[in-house]
Scaffold this active site. Structure first.
Site, mmCIF file in Angstrom:
data_model
loop_
_atom_site.group_PDB
_atom_site.id
_atom_site.type_symbol
_atom_site.label_atom_id
_atom_site.label_comp_id
_atom_site.label_asym_id
_atom_site.label_seq_id
_atom_site.Cartn_x
_atom_site.Cartn_y
_atom_site.Cartn_z
ATOM 1 N N LYS A 215 23.468 -35.281 24.790
ATOM 2 C CA LYS A 215 23.253 -36.199 25.922
ATOM 3 C C LYS A 215 24.105 -35.747 27.113
ATOM 4 C CE LYS A 215 23.670 -40.916 27.685
ATOM 5 N NZ LYS A 215 24.241 -42.259 27.587
ATOM 6 N N ASN B 296 34.130 -50.471 30.604
ATOM 7 C CA ASN B 296 32.978 -50.275 29.720
ATOM 8 C C ASN B 296 33.314 -49.173 28.708
ATOM 9 O OD1 ASN B 296 30.609 -49.158 28.616
ATOM 10 N ND2 ASN B 296 29.361 -49.958 30.296
ATOM 11 N N ASP C 70 28.806 -45.278 39.024
ATOM 12 C CA ASP C 70 27.808 -46.343 39.027
ATOM 13 C C ASP C 70 26.460 -45.694 38.736
ATOM 14 O OD1 ASP C 70 27.683 -49.240 39.297
ATOM 15 O OD2 ASP C 70 26.182 -48.825 40.826
ATOM 16 N N THR D 3 36.972 -48.260 34.861
ATOM 17 C CA THR D 3 35.921 -49.001 34.154
ATOM 18 C C THR D 3 36.507 -49.628 32.905
ATOM 19 O OG1 THR D 3 33.748 -48.882 33.084
ATOM 20 C CG2 THR D 3 35.152 -46.952 32.828
ATOM 21 N N PHE E 1 23.998 -46.203 24.447
ATOM 22 C CA PHE E 1 24.141 -47.589 24.915
ATOM 23 C C PHE E 1 23.103 -47.866 26.007
ATOM 24 C CE2 PHE E 1 26.199 -47.064 29.108
ATOM 25 C CZ PHE E 1 26.585 -45.733 29.038
ATOM 26 N N GLY E 2 23.086 -49.107 26.468
ATOM 27 C CA GLY E 2 22.222 -49.469 27.594
ATOM 28 C C GLY E 2 20.754 -49.166 27.303
ATOM 29 N N TYR E 3 20.133 -48.445 28.219
ATOM 30 C CA TYR E 3 18.703 -48.135 28.110
ATOM 31 C C TYR E 3 18.449 -46.870 27.289
ATOM 32 C CZ TYR E 3 18.282 -51.486 31.999
ATOM 33 O OH TYR E 3 18.330 -52.616 32.797
ATOM 34 N N ASP E 4 19.480 -46.308 26.669
ATOM 35 C CA ASP E 4 19.306 -45.056 25.917
ATOM 36 C C ASP E 4 18.159 -45.099 24.900
ATOM 37 O OD1 ASP E 4 21.266 -43.732 27.281
ATOM 38 O OD2 ASP E 4 22.775 -43.813 25.702
ATOM 39 N N ARG F 170 25.108 -38.598 33.844
ATOM 40 C CA ARG F 170 26.576 -38.679 33.872
ATOM 41 C C ARG F 170 27.185 -37.306 33.603
ATOM 42 N NH1 ARG F 170 26.789 -42.683 31.053
ATOM 43 N NH2 ARG F 170 26.886 -44.160 32.766
#
Ligand code: IMP
Length: 209
Positions: A186, A21, A81, A19, A163-166, A192
């Site tokens: 988290k 990211n 993913d 990745t 990050f993202g939708y957190d 994850r």
């Protein structure tokens, strides 16, 4: 065979994290701490291809990313993913979570689109889950493990970590969104975190027994 290297008298297998990211790299780096492998990022392979995530499922995309990077590098590779599935949206954005608001959009574009879709939906109907599929590709074979985390999509972003939708993913057990939680917390409950705990077991069984 997977390539091995000797570091301070210890034989370590190389494992490429497939990745680019950085947010994922930080989380996965913590989750794989202490595993007896030499973890390599794609920085070690600047010419490695960008893998097109065009599968219909998280599993297909995770396998594709791990397989293409393993084939390119000649080493074992791991990829994840992840998708956010919202019940009242019939599982959307799901496998399209990264491009929910369109191609090349920001995290907040996707969050805003999600909040727009859920405008006026009451709290008890805002249930969602993250699902994360992790694939290991080694010696021409792929194996996958999965982790999930239940939550509720809150009405506006809360918190600045993650990050993202957190910022809109509220975890009842903690009374916080992922973006309000320390990374260690988290990682304890997240999709994850759970998937990579299973991944560690897989690697330990496959490589070290
Ligand atoms: P990917 O396809 O696994 O890269 O993930 C798709 C999208 O899901 C990302 O672009 C993020 O917006 C989101 N995502 C992935 N993992 C997480 C997470 O741990 N928290 C919040 N959002 C995430």
């Amino acid at each position: 065979m997977t390539e091995v290297t000797v570091v301070q008298n210890t034989v370590l297998r190389k494992l490429v994290l497939a990745t680019r990211n950085n947010d994922k790299i930080v989380e996965i780096g913590k989750l794989l701490q202490g595993l007896d492998v030499q973890l390599l990022s794609l920085d070690a392979f600047p010419e490695a291809p960008d893998v097109l995530e065009d599968g219909d499922t998280l599993e297909a995309n995770a396998i594709k990313k791990a397989r293409e990077i393993a084939e390119y590098t000649g080493l074992a590779a791991v990829a994840d993913d992840t998708g956010l599935e919202v019940d009242c949206l019939h599982g959307a954005p799901g496998v399209y979570s990264g491009r929910y608001a369109g191609e090349n959009v920001s995290y907040s574009d996707n969050v805003n689109k999600l909040l727009d879709e859920l405008h006026g939906v009451p709290w008890e109907e805002r249930k969602a889950r993250f699902r994360c599929v992790v694939a290991l590709h080694d010696n021409g074979m792929s194996k996958t493990v999965e982790g999930g985390c239940e939550g509720i999509i809150c009405e506006k972003p809360q918190g600045s970590k993650g990050f993202g939708y957190d910022p809109v993913f509220f975890v009842q057990e903690y009374g916080k969104t992922f973006a309000e939680m320390e990374l260690a917390d988290k990682n304890t409950v997240s999709h994850r975190g759970i998937a990579f705990k299973r991944f560690r077991q897989l690697v330990e069984e496959q490589w070290f027994k």
